[in-house]
Write a protein that holds these residues in place. Structure first.
Motif, mmCIF file in Angstrom:
data_model
loop_
_atom_site.group_PDB
_atom_site.id
_atom_site.type_symbol
_atom_site.label_atom_id
_atom_site.label_comp_id
_atom_site.label_asym_id
_atom_site.label_seq_id
_atom_site.Cartn_x
_atom_site.Cartn_y
_atom_site.Cartn_z
ATOM 1 N N VAL A 119 0.812 -1.227 0.000
ATOM 2 C CA VAL A 119 0.000 0.000 0.000
ATOM 3 C C VAL A 119 0.844 1.276 0.000
ATOM 4 N N GLY A 120 2.128 1.164 0.384
ATOM 5 C CA GLY A 120 3.024 2.314 0.330
ATOM 6 C C GLY A 120 2.880 3.299 1.473
ATOM 7 N N CYS A 121 2.094 2.968 2.472
ATOM 8 C CA CYS A 121 1.874 3.900 3.585
ATOM 9 C C CYS A 121 1.804 3.099 4.891
ATOM 10 N N PRO A 122 2.714 3.354 5.830
ATOM 11 C CA PRO A 122 2.731 2.587 7.083
ATOM 12 C C PRO A 122 1.433 2.706 7.900
ATOM 13 N N VAL A 123 0.793 3.850 7.850
ATOM 14 C CA VAL A 123 -0.448 4.037 8.603
ATOM 15 C C VAL A 123 -1.566 3.162 8.028
ATOM 16 N N LEU A 124 -1.696 3.172 6.708
ATOM 17 C CA LEU A 124 -2.695 2.305 6.073
ATOM 18 C C LEU A 124 -2.344 0.837 6.284
ATOM 19 N N ALA A 125 -1.055 0.523 6.282
ATOM 20 C CA ALA A 125 -0.614 -0.855 6.504
ATOM 21 C C ALA A 125 -1.045 -1.341 7.888
ATOM 22 N N LEU A 168 -3.568 22.079 -5.676
ATOM 23 C CA LEU A 168 -2.581 21.029 -5.858
ATOM 24 C C LEU A 168 -1.543 20.972 -4.749
ATOM 25 N N ASP A 169 -1.301 22.083 -4.045
ATOM 26 C CA ASP A 169 -0.290 22.077 -3.006
ATOM 27 C C ASP A 169 -0.692 21.269 -1.778
ATOM 28 N N ILE A 170 -1.970 20.901 -1.642
ATOM 29 C CA ILE A 170 -2.375 20.126 -0.470
ATOM 30 C C ILE A 170 -2.443 18.623 -0.755
ATOM 31 N N ILE A 171 -2.086 18.229 -1.962
ATOM 32 C CA ILE A 171 -2.060 16.803 -2.271
ATOM 33 C C ILE A 171 -0.853 16.189 -1.578
ATOM 34 N N GLU A 172 -1.107 15.125 -0.833
ATOM 35 C CA GLU A 172 -0.039 14.457 -0.094
ATOM 36 C C GLU A 172 0.867 13.696 -1.060
ATOM 37 N N ASP A 173 2.168 13.772 -0.814
ATOM 38 C CA ASP A 173 3.124 13.002 -1.602
ATOM 39 C C ASP A 173 3.050 11.555 -1.140
ATOM 40 N N ARG A 174 2.508 10.678 -1.989
ATOM 41 C CA ARG A 174 2.284 9.281 -1.620
ATOM 42 C C ARG A 174 3.477 8.391 -1.950
ATOM 43 N N GLN A 175 4.559 8.982 -2.443
ATOM 44 C CA GLN A 175 5.730 8.181 -2.762
ATOM 45 C C GLN A 175 6.454 7.789 -1.475
ATOM 46 N N PRO A 176 6.817 6.497 -1.342
ATOM 47 C CA PRO A 176 7.560 6.088 -0.150
ATOM 48 C C PRO A 176 8.949 6.727 -0.140
ATOM 49 N N LEU A 221 12.518 3.813 3.153
ATOM 50 C CA LEU A 221 11.494 2.777 3.148
ATOM 51 C C LEU A 221 11.664 1.864 1.939
ATOM 52 N N LEU A 222 11.972 2.444 0.788
ATOM 53 C CA LEU A 222 12.205 1.637 -0.408
ATOM 54 C C LEU A 222 13.392 0.693 -0.216
ATOM 55 N N ALA A 223 14.452 1.184 0.428
ATOM 56 C CA ALA A 223 15.630 0.337 0.679
ATOM 57 C C ALA A 223 15.283 -0.815 1.609
ATOM 58 N N VAL A 224 14.533 -0.526 2.670
ATOM 59 C CA VAL A 224 14.119 -1.573 3.608
ATOM 60 C C VAL A 224 13.233 -2.592 2.891
ATOM 61 N N GLN A 225 12.313 -2.109 2.093
ATOM 62 C CA GLN A 225 11.419 -3.005 1.357
ATOM 63 C C GLN A 225 12.190 -3.894 0.393
ATOM 64 N N ARG A 226 13.194 -3.317 -0.283
ATOM 65 C CA ARG A 226 14.014 -4.118 -1.199
ATOM 66 C C ARG A 226 14.773 -5.194 -0.440
ATOM 67 N N ASP A 227 15.331 -4.836 0.728
ATOM 68 C CA ASP A 227 16.056 -5.816 1.547
ATOM 69 C C ASP A 227 15.135 -6.935 2.004
ATOM 70 N N GLU A 228 13.934 -6.571 2.443
ATOM 71 C CA GLU A 228 12.978 -7.585 2.894
ATOM 72 C C GLU A 228 12.536 -8.481 1.746
ATOM 73 N N GLN A 229 12.308 -7.892 0.596
ATOM 74 C CA GLN A 229 11.918 -8.676 -0.572
ATOM 75 C C GLN A 229 13.036 -9.626 -0.977
ATOM 76 N N ARG A 230 14.267 -9.131 -0.938
ATOM 77 C CA ARG A 230 15.421 -9.964 -1.276
ATOM 78 C C ARG A 230 15.530 -11.136 -0.288
ATOM 79 N N ALA A 231 15.380 -10.861 1.006
ATOM 80 C CA ALA A 231 15.457 -11.918 2.019
ATOM 81 C C ALA A 231 14.340 -12.942 1.819
ATOM 82 N N PHE A 232 13.148 -12.461 1.505
ATOM 83 C CA PHE A 232 12.015 -13.358 1.259
ATOM 84 C C PHE A 232 12.299 -14.242 0.042
ATOM 85 N N ASN A 233 12.802 -13.641 -1.031
ATOM 86 C CA ASN A 233 13.123 -14.407 -2.245
ATOM 87 C C ASN A 233 14.213 -15.434 -1.975
#
Length: 177
Positions: free
Chosen positions: A28-34, A92-100, A104-116
């Motif tokens: 989902v890209g968002c820790p709160v939603l997760a 447009l200035d009140i739109i939240e930046d939803r990019q991780p 977070l991307l580095a941690v996710q890549r490490d976790e994905q690599r470990a899972f694989n």
């Protein structure tokens, strides 16, 4: 197997919560939603475990978190297509930046690599069964048909494979702390 009681559910929550939140965050890209997704998965798990026995709590919760996360992303995409709340550029200035974040991307890549890596260490047939179930979202019956084995054998391969992956990931996490 007897139904799972509240204490066991609480222990399972304590044991698997962080891994499941990381999985949901990856999707989902968002820790709160997760956190919300994992909470919902545990509510559904607690309800199900009162009615039925659940063979592997982690496998059930992993699948539930995965499906709930994907449903959430699909719903957001559908809502974005349907509703366009910003008709002018002034808002447009009140739109939240939803990019991780890069971290977070580095941690996710490490976790994905470990899972694989954990999946790659499984025996061939078990690896195919686990990938089919966890990654492709196939049901046990479909896996049995694909691998030309019994449903019981397919279930055993998935269950044992998930447990082996869990052990390896726990070992990796405890070694890196």
């Amino acid at each position: 197997m007897p139904a799972i009681n509240a204490l066991e559910t609480e222990q399972i929550y304590g044991k698997h919560r962080d891994d499941l939140v990381r999985l949901a965050t990856t999707i989902v890209g968002c820790p709160v939603l997760a956190e919300d997704v994992v909470h919902e998965a545990f509510l559904q798990y607690a309800k199900k475990s009162k009615d039925d026995s659940v063979e592997s709590a982690f496998a059930y919760l992993f699948g539930m978190v995965r499906h709930l996360s994907i449903d959430l992303v699909r719903r957001e995409v559908r809502e974005r297509r349907t509703f366009t709340p910003f008709d002018n550029h002034a808002n447009l200035d009140i739109i939240e930046d939803r990019q991780p974040s890069p971290e977070l991307l580095a941690v996710q890549r490490d976790e994905q690599r470990a899972f694989n890596e954990a999946i790659e260490e499984l025996p061939h047939l078990m690896r195919r069964a686990v990938r089919s179930h966890l990654i492709d979202g196939m049901k046990i019956r479909q896996i049995a048909e694909r691998l030309d084995i019994s449903v019981g054998q397919a279930h055993g391969l998935v269950r044992d494979g998930v447990q082996l992956c869990e052990r390896r990931l726990r070992k990796m996490n405890s070694g890196s702390s």
